[in-house]
Design an enzyme around this catalytic site. Structure first.
Site, PDB file in Angstrom:
ATOM      1  N   ARG A  15      37.585  36.276  55.595  1.00  0.00           N
ATOM      2  CA  ARG A  15      36.886  35.009  55.750  1.00  0.00           C
ATOM      3  C   ARG A  15      37.894  33.857  55.750  1.00  0.00           C
ATOM      4  O   ARG A  15      39.040  34.013  55.328  1.00  0.00           O
ATOM      5  CB  ARG A  15      35.864  34.822  54.626  1.00  0.00           C
ATOM      6  N   LYS A  75      37.699  32.594  48.626  1.00  0.00           N
ATOM      7  CA  LYS A  75      37.808  33.303  47.353  1.00  0.00           C
ATOM      8  C   LYS A  75      38.644  32.509  46.355  1.00  0.00           C
ATOM      9  O   LYS A  75      39.396  31.607  46.719  1.00  0.00           O
ATOM     10  CB  LYS A  75      38.409  34.687  47.547  1.00  0.00           C
ATOM     11  N   TYR A  94      35.078  29.208  45.905  1.00  0.00           N
ATOM     12  CA  TYR A  94      34.483  30.011  44.827  1.00  0.00           C
ATOM     13  C   TYR A  94      35.544  30.213  43.752  1.00  0.00           C
ATOM     14  O   TYR A  94      36.723  30.445  44.055  1.00  0.00           O
ATOM     15  CB  TYR A  94      34.043  31.383  45.349  1.00  0.00           C
ATOM     16  N   HIS A  96      34.479  31.661  40.056  1.00  0.00           N
ATOM     17  CA  HIS A  96      34.064  32.769  39.183  1.00  0.00           C
ATOM     18  C   HIS A  96      35.021  32.889  37.991  1.00  0.00           C
ATOM     19  O   HIS A  96      35.672  33.913  37.782  1.00  0.00           O
ATOM     20  CB  HIS A  96      34.011  34.089  39.970  1.00  0.00           C
ATOM     21  N   GLU A 118      30.000  28.129  43.495  1.00  0.00           N
ATOM     22  CA  GLU A 118      28.889  28.877  42.903  1.00  0.00           C
ATOM     23  C   GLU A 118      28.085  28.113  41.864  1.00  0.00           C
ATOM     24  O   GLU A 118      27.028  28.582  41.425  1.00  0.00           O
ATOM     25  CB  GLU A 118      29.384  30.204  42.306  1.00  0.00           C
ATOM     26  N   ASP A 270      31.394  39.936  40.530  1.00  0.00           N
ATOM     27  CA  ASP A 270      32.187  38.699  40.521  1.00  0.00           C
ATOM     28  C   ASP A 270      32.094  37.989  39.172  1.00  0.00           C
ATOM     29  O   ASP A 270      33.007  37.255  38.789  1.00  0.00           O
ATOM     30  CB  ASP A 270      31.700  37.739  41.611  1.00  0.00           C
TER      31      ASP A 270
END
Length: 380
Positions: A15, A75, A94, A96, A118, A270
């Site tokens: 991605r 990511k 993101y 996490h 997120e 995740d």
């Protein structure tokens, strides 16, 4: 503003933070976009497509990080990427953080401002930047689970939908949110026998109204989870506590009670995973076996369908990226409380309470951190 897009470096991650179309939109608003060479190659976005819309191509990630004021990724930054971040830089991706103390420490040390996709919210309390990837992951969970059930993959050799004269597989989905809804749709579409477990009666009623007799809606207790898990051919873990570690709803004992060759797919990996036996895997080695049960725990599931995922994610993130670039992050955050909910790290302060609780670190509210950050900058 100068916006940088580095190439993703996580295992089998194709991605990209901005599509050429998104880059064009930012450039149209007067911003500069720098894209690391081949950042979009894996999903068919060539360097030429970026340069045609006015973006500049950088030969290395370091060049992107050195020149950009805002970094847009997909990511969470890997350790070497975290070390390239600096105090006057904005990171939008993101994160996490709850199950990742190393990343948290490195982001705090960098002094950067980091906004997590997120935990950005909307007026209805939803998570608009997590939703598209949850939709993808929910649909993929059934596709991946069906593949893992094949005998050659270590599974029991059961076809989800069966065939005339042979019963269909039992699929259990734990959690009826966005991931769960999409997993249910796919599993029912493949003609499996599907049960969802959730602790919200209102959500169970909604799902029952939507799917009718095709879906078995069960209130989640420890007893009901144990009963349905041990009878299942495929279990999808689809629970989410925004920003926090996922609760361990399926114990080791429950896994041990499952049939040989059954499969569990932990979409919550995740955030640490919702099975006690879960550990993060990659697309290169997606599964492992515990007590004869196949575990699929890939931490970037949507990366498997990277083109679809990138386009879906950009549809959701672009308005926020534009707001941050057009207004600057301070005004953008102060103008939009929902975007402010995504602020996780600011100038060495941790502004996500669930992460602070999970990692035992000091928490500073977003408003206080922004005020303190402004005061520090003024003193400097």
């Amino acid at each position: 503003m100068i916006i940088g897009v580095p190439k993703e470096i996580k295992n089998h991650e194709y991605r990209v933070g901005l599509t050429p179309g998104s880059a064009a939109e930012l450039i149209h608003h007067g911003h500069e976009v720098i894209v690391e060479t081949k950042a979009g190659d894996g999903i068919g976005f060539s360097d030429k497509e970026y340069t045609q819309v006015g973006a500049k191509i950088a030969s290395t990630a370091k060049e992107v990080f050195d020149n950009a004021q805002m970094i847009v990724k997909v990511k969470e930054p890997q350790p070497n990427e975290c070390r390239m971040l600096r105090e006057d830089q904005l990171l939008f991706t993101y994160l996490h953080l709850a199950p990742d103390p190393l990343q948290t420490d490195l982001l705090l040390e960098s002094g950067c401002t980091a906004i997590a996709y997120e935990t950005v919210t909307d007026a209805k309390g939803r998570l608009p930047l997590l939703t598209p990837m949850s939709e993808v992951a929910g649909r993929l969970s059934i596709q991946a689970g069906a593949h893992c059930l094949e005998k050659a993959q270590g599974g029991s050799g059961v076809l989800l939908g069966g065939v005339p004269g042979v019963k269909s597989a039992k699929v259990v989905v734990i959690g009826g949110g966005v991931v769960g809804l999409n997993a249910i749709r796919m599993a029912i579409g493949m003609e499996a026998h599907v049960t969802v477990l959730d602790r919200s009666l209102d959500r169970l009623r909604e799902l029952d109204d939507y799917f009718g007799p095709k879906l078995n809606c069960i209130y989640a207790t420890k007893d009901s989870v144990q009963k349905y898990v041990q009878e299942a051919d495929l279990v999808v873990g689809a629970v989410l506590v925004p920003g926090a570690q996922a609760p361990k709803l399926v114990t080791k004992e429950m896994i041990k009670s499952m049939k040989k060759g059954s499969v569990v797919v932990d979409v919550a990996i995740d955030q640490g995973g919702c099975f006690e036996t879960s550990k993060a895997t990659t697309h290169a080695e997606p599964t492992y076996i515990v007590d004869e049960v196949v575990h699929y725990c890939v931490a970037n599931m949507p990366g498997a369908v990277a083109r679809t995922s990138t386009e879906a994610l950009n549809n959701a993130t672009l308005p926020f990226a534009l707001a941050l670039a057009n207004k600057g992050y301070k005004k953008a955050l102060n103008d939009d409380v929902h975007l402010k909910n995504g602020l996780s790290v600011h100038k060495g302060m941790l502004t996500s309470e669930p992460v602070a609780v999970a990692l035992g670190l000091q928490y500073t509210s977003a408003d206080e951190a922004l005020d303190l950050g402004s005061s520090t900058a003024a003193l400097a």
